[in-house]
Motif scaffolding. Structure first.
Motif, PDB file in Angstrom:
ATOM      1  N   THR A   1       0.835  -1.221   0.000  1.00  0.00           N
ATOM      2  CA  THR A   1       0.000   0.000   0.000  1.00  0.00           C
ATOM      3  C   THR A   1       0.863   1.262   0.000  1.00  0.00           C
ATOM      4  O   THR A   1       0.377   2.342  -0.329  1.00  0.00           O
ATOM      5  N   LEU A   2       2.142   1.130   0.373  1.00  0.00           N
ATOM      6  CA  LEU A   2       3.027   2.298   0.429  1.00  0.00           C
ATOM      7  C   LEU A   2       3.915   2.422  -0.811  1.00  0.00           C
ATOM      8  O   LEU A   2       4.708   3.354  -0.931  1.00  0.00           O
ATOM      9  N   VAL A   3       3.806   1.444  -1.738  1.00  0.00           N
ATOM     10  CA  VAL A   3       4.592   1.474  -2.973  1.00  0.00           C
ATOM     11  C   VAL A   3       3.830   2.322  -3.986  1.00  0.00           C
ATOM     12  O   VAL A   3       2.663   2.054  -4.245  1.00  0.00           O
ATOM     13  N   ASN A   4       4.460   3.338  -4.550  1.00  0.00           N
ATOM     14  CA  ASN A   4       3.727   4.098  -5.576  1.00  0.00           C
ATOM     15  C   ASN A   4       4.225   3.895  -7.000  1.00  0.00           C
ATOM     16  O   ASN A   4       3.658   4.425  -7.934  1.00  0.00           O
ATOM     17  N   ARG A   5       5.290   3.101  -7.174  1.00  0.00           N
ATOM     18  CA  ARG A   5       5.725   2.772  -8.531  1.00  0.00           C
ATOM     19  C   ARG A   5       5.952   1.264  -8.618  1.00  0.00           C
ATOM     20  O   ARG A   5       6.941   0.729  -8.108  1.00  0.00           O
ATOM     21  N   ARG A   6       5.019   0.558  -9.274  1.00  0.00           N
ATOM     22  CA  ARG A   6       5.146  -0.895  -9.436  1.00  0.00           C
ATOM     23  C   ARG A   6       5.954  -1.188 -10.681  1.00  0.00           C
ATOM     24  O   ARG A   6       5.602  -0.747 -11.777  1.00  0.00           O
ATOM     25  N   LEU A   7       7.035  -1.950 -10.534  1.00  0.00           N
ATOM     26  CA  LEU A   7       7.896  -2.303 -11.658  1.00  0.00           C
ATOM     27  C   LEU A   7       7.840  -3.807 -11.898  1.00  0.00           C
ATOM     28  O   LEU A   7       7.586  -4.582 -10.977  1.00  0.00           O
ATOM     29  N   THR A   8       8.121  -4.213 -13.155  1.00  0.00           N
ATOM     30  CA  THR A   8       8.208  -5.634 -13.482  1.00  0.00           C
ATOM     31  C   THR A   8       9.489  -5.912 -14.249  1.00  0.00           C
ATOM     32  O   THR A   8       9.855  -5.160 -15.152  1.00  0.00           O
ATOM     33  N   ILE A   9      10.171  -6.977 -13.866  1.00  0.00           N
ATOM     34  CA  ILE A   9      11.289  -7.479 -14.667  1.00  0.00           C
ATOM     35  C   ILE A   9      10.653  -8.469 -15.635  1.00  0.00           C
ATOM     36  O   ILE A   9      10.195  -9.531 -15.214  1.00  0.00           O
ATOM     37  N   PRO A  10      10.552  -8.128 -16.934  1.00  0.00           N
ATOM     38  CA  PRO A  10       9.804  -9.003 -17.830  1.00  0.00           C
ATOM     39  C   PRO A  10      10.491 -10.344 -18.046  1.00  0.00           C
ATOM     40  O   PRO A  10      11.710 -10.460 -17.947  1.00  0.00           O
ATOM     41  N   GLN A  11       9.682 -11.322 -18.334  1.00  0.00           N
ATOM     42  CA  GLN A  11      10.147 -12.688 -18.521  1.00  0.00           C
ATOM     43  C   GLN A  11      10.310 -12.925 -20.017  1.00  0.00           C
ATOM     44  O   GLN A  11       9.441 -12.536 -20.797  1.00  0.00           O
TER      45      GLN A  11
END
Lengths: 244, 244
Positions: free
Chosen positions: B204-214
């Motif tokens: 809830t405190l994260v404002n930038r969700r990142l993904t390392i793509p597969q």
């Protein structure tokens, strides 16, 4: 019930020479076993405290928690232990990106590198003959099932690289900056031994020296762990293939 | 000579509560001990089978190989074991890039992450209260001396992040592609627990969700190991700071 003979066989599989003689290896835990059952790997025998697996009945042995403890190599055994056949290794697909390991000795590192190959779509991993065996139970445990999706081949690395026609990349302290280097979507990336890095013999076959630059002021920082170096190198090679 | 009292004290330091009560921890091996001696850490006592260290004479105890085996936590003890004082943790430098760990439990993972912070010039590592203790001997062993160069602080992570004014980044399966995301040179990067990832409370405190793509076709691939995810994330944040 587990027989004395079963126990003796399973325990013997802790040693590479017995795994190779018998062509068998062990997998522990529900998640890992399920991944192997769902793959092309052939089940030899499955020992479980609960009936939760879909495998031919004659291959499943119901055992007690106590019996599981006797055959498990883990401190906290988890429901089941399976014995699978070691498959014949397939020939290496020479197109695309190949990862090669020059004497990586730590099972956890090899397991993590197999997972990284799987994540980054590297289908072939070539290991020098002195690299730790990928059917070592600690490696199997660390791969989280990726072992079923990456073709792992043990070879004389010098010979393999000498016959390879493409570029061979290695990470060193004094190479080209990996972040700005021109990296194509094919070639061999060599990673070296935990203590000694890439050997001199293999270094003579590397034609593109790369460096992961250091950002800390600490000039004393030890080199990166080999699995982390693999992570960063694969990330850089694959990043270039994305259209931004 | 090692006294019975010495053995008892050193053995007790295998447990976090005793390390905290006594404010002491152990380091083994010539290389690691040398790095701590060359740092701001204060030596309590040094046990060595050879006279190779430059430390005040009253702090060095010459011991036999056999005595070393009695106090060592390693299978193959290496020349020396030192007891150092746990320093008071400094306040966190809120400028620049900060790494935060939400319940990382594996000592090897924490050790490797400390090495990565050191490599990538991250001076402050904030750990949740349930993250493994950085003075655990396996962590100390895995850091290869980087522990002397990174400020590690244990805190209520929710509180710390609530008071933080900048951006908080976390890696998830469904975030923005990390390779194309706009990444500045400051902020908190949160990494989660090995089995459960980042907790709901911290999410809830994260404002930038990142993904390392597969990149593999294997949609079944497990998430990346937390240390490898840290390696790739730090590599991406720091890469953007290089002028190409």
């Amino acid at each position: 019930m587990v027989t004395k003979q079963d126990i003796k066989l399973i325990k013997s599989l802790n040693q590479k020479k017995h795994r190779q003689q018998l062509g068998l290896f062990t997998v522990e835990g529900i998640k890992g076993i399920t991944e192997f059952l769902d793959s092309d790997f052939k089940l030899h025998k499955l020992y479980a405290t609960k009936q939760i697996f879909s495998a031919p009945e004659h291959q499943i042995v119901e055992i007690s928690e106590n019996e599981l403890r006797k055959i498990s190599a883990l401190k906290n055994p988890n429901t089941a232990l399976a014995v699978f056949e070691i498959p014949k290794s397939k020939s290496v697909n020479l197109d695309g990106l190949i990862v090669a390991l020059d004497d990586v000795r730590d099972p956890g590192n090899l397991g993590t590198i197999i997972r990284l190959c799987d994540w980054y779509g590297v289908t072939d991993l070539v290991c020098s003959l002195n690299t730790v065996d990928c059917y070592n139970s600690k490696v199997v445990q660390a791969t989280m099932g990726s072992l079923t999706r990456v073709n792992i081949v043990y070879k004389d690395l010098s010979k393999f690289m000498t016959n390879y026609k493409g570029e061979v990349y290695g990470t060193y302290m004094d190479g080209e900056n990996i972040y700005s280097a021109d990296l194509p979507n094919e070639g061999i990336i060599v990673l070296g031994n935990e203590a000694n890095g890439i050997s001199d013999a293999i270094t003579t076959l590397v034609n593109r020296r790369l460096t992961i630059p250091q950002f800390g002021k600490g000039k004393d920082t030890e080199s990166l762990n080999v699995a982390n170096a693999t992570a960063i190198a694969l990330s850089e090679f694959r990043r270039r293939t994305i259209e931004m």
